[in-house]
Every structure is written in structure tokens, then in C-alpha cells.
Motif scaffolding. Structure first.
Motif, mmCIF file in Angstrom:
data_model
loop_
_atom_site.group_PDB
_atom_site.id
_atom_site.type_symbol
_atom_site.label_atom_id
_atom_site.label_comp_id
_atom_site.label_asym_id
_atom_site.label_seq_id
_atom_site.Cartn_x
_atom_site.Cartn_y
_atom_site.Cartn_z
ATOM 1 N N GLY A 296 -6.082 9.214 -1.052
ATOM 2 C CA GLY A 296 -5.232 10.379 -0.326
ATOM 3 C C GLY A 296 -5.998 11.603 -0.246
ATOM 4 O O GLY A 296 -6.680 11.836 -1.341
ATOM 5 N N GLY A 298 -4.612 14.455 -1.152
ATOM 6 C CA GLY A 298 -3.698 15.514 -1.981
ATOM 7 C C GLY A 298 -4.745 15.546 -3.258
ATOM 8 O O GLY A 298 -4.961 16.691 -3.861
ATOM 9 N N LEU A 348 -4.686 16.330 5.171
ATOM 10 C CA LEU A 348 -3.506 16.704 4.254
ATOM 11 C C LEU A 348 -2.446 17.543 4.963
ATOM 12 O O LEU A 348 -1.168 17.298 5.155
ATOM 13 N N LYS A 413 1.137 16.935 -1.238
ATOM 14 C CA LYS A 413 1.095 15.378 -1.540
ATOM 15 C C LYS A 413 2.359 14.791 -1.328
ATOM 16 O O LYS A 413 2.777 13.564 -1.007
ATOM 17 N N ARG A 414 3.481 15.299 -1.757
ATOM 18 C CA ARG A 414 4.663 14.750 -2.107
ATOM 19 C C ARG A 414 5.498 14.922 -0.599
ATOM 20 O O ARG A 414 6.609 13.867 -0.425
#
Length: 420
Positions: A296, A298, A348, A413-414
Motif C-alpha cells: 500500500g 501509506g 495515497l 493510511k487509515r
């Protein structure tokens, strides 16, 4: 649906390569020549600060461009806007190379320069964000990292081209460089525009946007909808972009000016150091895209911001030695490290916003950060003068930028959406 992936990737890359060529050419000229060509009545320090002020004007205009082109891109399609922005930025940059100087027309020269820079900023406000959105929306989920990094690849390629051309013209005798040599990098924007426009005209519209039209889901007022539903995401997006943009102009543009004007180092050596850093980034970005496909985006942004924070003070300690090797290595190391987080930025940011407001969300996040960052070289020059030439406040700036992006990358990321 994956529509002609290579064409999409090449189109996203071509436009942003031209975008960053134009921006880096302007940044190099602001550091090396604009103070004498457009602000000769000022002292060397004041002239440099005035040159960087015009550099910052383009960044102030970028949120306006992001709002306008983001609105139109979310309502009427990504592809149309990208054709318009690439034409505008190429034409404006080429015209800078045709400008008369202060010696020829007086105060009208810096006014025209600032006006062109303003128009350049408006067009760039919609360029990178549209390319990133289009690339990620075309990508299969398992390849978003590789697609998402394509607009970022335009940055080192544009920088390589810009610093390479400037290194060549800087080898001219000073009289010829100041008379006409500095104009050549700007005039090259005209043929580069034709190439970028041809490539981008072959790119299909985003499948996500086509589906939104089919289901009549396109937002009527994307900016209002963005602020109403995703205000916190916008704040996080601004912070995520900070070290990749502000850190670059601190370690790249400002240090070129510092090395040439304060440390008295040959400008060709400084431009060669920037060229080496861009070449490293060109090789590294696809690797970061590949890593992002597995972890990912992040973690890539987090690792990059952490590395920049750790290295901030050692970089400026090296530069503070005042030797050609110290300045060159510090410059190159700084540019490479701040670019790690930047490599993950397109994916992102795109994953933080829904399709209805994605172009607007990505554009405003990136360009509000850019508007702040555009004045980083000016602020660094002022701090250098205020602290008697000490570089520790500049190192503190880079450390602060890195920490801001680190915290924001954890939050982003969250906030990532499960599906585009």
C-alpha cells in the motif's frame, strides 16, 4: 475496466514531465539569473528574494487552478481538462523565454514575469492532480502503485531535462548566458508541448468517470460536496504532500541559490548534483510503485518521511561545510530522501476521496500544500539572512516538514477507501 494501459501511463507521464520541466526551469532561473535580468536595481540578497517571490506567485495560483479544473474534471471528465492544462502550461513557459528584461522595458518586465508565472500556476493546479486521478482510476487494484507513480516519474524526468539544459547553457560565457542563453530552456517548451499534446490526445477517459456518467452520479457542485463530506480528508491530504513539495524546493531550489550566491560554488557543479539526484529518483520511483502494490502507498510515505526527518540536520551540516562536495552531496541526498514520500503521493491521495470529488480532492490537497511550499525558498533565504548565514534553522524547517508528512501519512493510511 483497463483501457489501453500503456497509453494511459504514457499520457499521465508526458504531461507531468512537461509540467515539471517548466517548473524546474523556472526554479533554476529564479535561483541563477532572474535577480540580474528582472531585479537589477536591488541588492543581491533582495534580488534573489524577489526572484523567489515570483516563483512563489505560481504556487499561490495553484489552488485556484485546482478548484477550477477539479470542478470541471469531476463534472465533465478528466481527459478534457488534461488537454487544456498541458497546452496552457507549455505556451506560458515558452513565452517567458520571449520576455524583454528590466534593462529593455523597465518595471514592466518583472510585472510580465509575475503574470506569466501566475498563469503557469493556474494550469499546473489542474495538471498533476488530473494525471494522478486518471492513472489510478484506470489501474487494476493490484497495479495502482505502478500506475500511481507515473505522474511522479514526470518530476525527475522534467528535472533531468531542465537541469541538464541549464547546465549546458550555464557553460556559456557569462556575457552570452545573461544575454540570451538563459532563454533557451524556456523556448524548448514549445516543441515539448507538441509532443506531450500528441501523446495525451490518445488517452481514453477514466472508466470510473464513465461509470459515474452512466449512473448519473457526477456531483453538480464537487467543491461544495468535497468540503461538506471530506474536509478532514482534505486537511490530511495537504499535510501528506508537504515534505515531497516543500522539502524538494528547500533541498533543491534553495540550495542551488545558496551554493552559488553564498558558498561561491560553480553553478554547473550544483546543477550536476541536482541532475544526479533526479536520475536516482527516476530509477527509484518504479521500485517504490512496485513496493506500494504490495504494502500500500501509506508505508512508503511513512518510511520516506521518517528518513527525511532523521537526515534533516546531517544534510544541512554537510552543506554548512561550504565545500563543493559538501553542498553537492547534501543537495542530492536531500532531494532523493524527500522524494520517497512524494512517490506514493498520487495513489495515497486518490484512494482518500470518492470518485465524485476525487479530482477536486486530490488537486486541492496537492496544490494548497504547493501554495505554502512555493514560498519555502524565500523563507529560507530570509532565515539565512536573519541568522547570520547559519543553516540550522533551515535544517529545522526540513525536520518539521518531515514530521508533518509522517503524521499525516499514518492518518491517510487509515482513511483509504476500500474501492475506487
Amino acid at each position: 475496466m483497463e483501457a489501453n494501459p500503456r497509453t494511459v501511463a504514457l499520457g499521465a507521464f508526458a504531461g507531468t514531465a512537461l509540467e515539471w520541466y517548466d517548473y524546474y526551469v523556472y526554479g533554476s532561473a529564479a535561483a541563477l539569473v532572474f535577480n540580474t535580468q528582472f531585479f537589477p536595481e536591488l541588492s543581491p540578497v533582495a534580488g534573489t528574494m524577489a526572484s523567489f517571490a515570483t516563483f512563489g506567485v505560481g504556487f499561490v495560483a495553484r489552488p485556484l487552478g485546482a478548484a477550477v479544473f477539479g470542478h470541471l474534471g469531476d463534472r465533465y471528465g478528466r481527459r478534457r481538462m488534461l488537454l487544456i492544462t498541458v497546452v496552457l502550461i507549455g505556451l506560458v513557459t515558452g513565452c517567458v523565454g520571449l520576455l524583454p528584461t528590466y534593462a529593455q522595458i523597465g518595471v514592466a518586465a518583472p510585472i510580465l514575469l509575475a503574470t506569466l508565472r501566475l498563469l503557469q500556476g493556474i494550469s499546473v493546479g489542474g495538471e498533476w492532480s488530473g494525471a494522478a486521478t486518471l492513472a489510478v482510476e484506470h489501474a487494476p487494484k493490484e497495479k495502482r502503485g505502478r500506475y500511481g507513480v507515473m505522474p511522479q516519474l514526470g518530476s525527475p524526468v522534467g528535472s533531468l531535462a531542465a537541469t541538464g539544459v541549464f547546465a549546458l547553457v550555464s557553460s556559456l560565457p557569462d556575457e552570452q548566458f545573461n544575454a540570451w542563453g538563459w532563454r533557451i530552456p524556456f523556448l524548448l517548451a514549445f516543441p515539448l508541448l507538441l509532443l506531450a499534446l500528441w501523446v495525451r490526445s490518445r488517452v481514453d477517459e477514466s472508466p470510473v468517470f464513465r461509470e459515474m456518467l452512466t449512473r448519473q452520479r457526477a456531483a453538480r457542485r464537487p467543491l461544495v460536496e468535497l468540503l461538506r463530506t471530506s474536509g478532514w480528508r482534505l486537511v490530511v491530504g495537504i499535510a501528506v504532500s508537504f515534505v515531497g513539495i516543500g522539502g524538494y524546493y528547500l533541498c533543491g531550489t534553495f540550495l542551488v541559490s545558496y551554493g552559488a550566491d553564498t558558498a561561491g560554488i560553480d553553478r554547473t557543479l550544483l546543477l550536476n548534483a541536482a541532475t544526479a539526484a533526479s536520475f536516482i529518483n527516476l530509477c527509484a520511483y518504479p521500485v517504490f510503485g512496485w513496493i506500494a502494490d504490495r504494502t500500500g502507498p501509506g508505508p512508503v510515505a511513512i518510511w520516506g518521511a521518517a528518513a527525511s526527518a532523521v537526515a534533516a540536520f546531517p544534510i544541512f551540516w554537510l552543506v554548512g561545510l561550504g565545500t563543493p562536495a559538501g553542498v553537492a552531496v547534501g543537495l542530492a541526498a536531500g532531494v532523493v530522501l524527500v522524494s520517497v514520500s512524494y512517490a506514493a503521493c498520487g495513489q495515497l491521495l486518490s484512494e482518500m476521496f470518492t470518485g465524485e470529488v476525487r479530482y477536486s480532492g486530490v488537486g486541492l490537497s496537492y496544490n494548497i500544500s504547493g501554495a505554502i511550499s512555493g514560498f519555502v525558498p524565500l523563507a529560507a533565504t530570509a532565515l539565512l539572512a536573519a541568522f547570520g548565514g547559519s543553516l540550522w534553522p533551515i535544517g529545522l524547517m526540513l525536520f518539521a516538514f518531515s514530521v508533518i508528512t509522517l503524521v499525516a501519512a499514518v492518518a491517510a493510511k487509515r482513511l483509504a477507501l476500500a474501492e475506487l
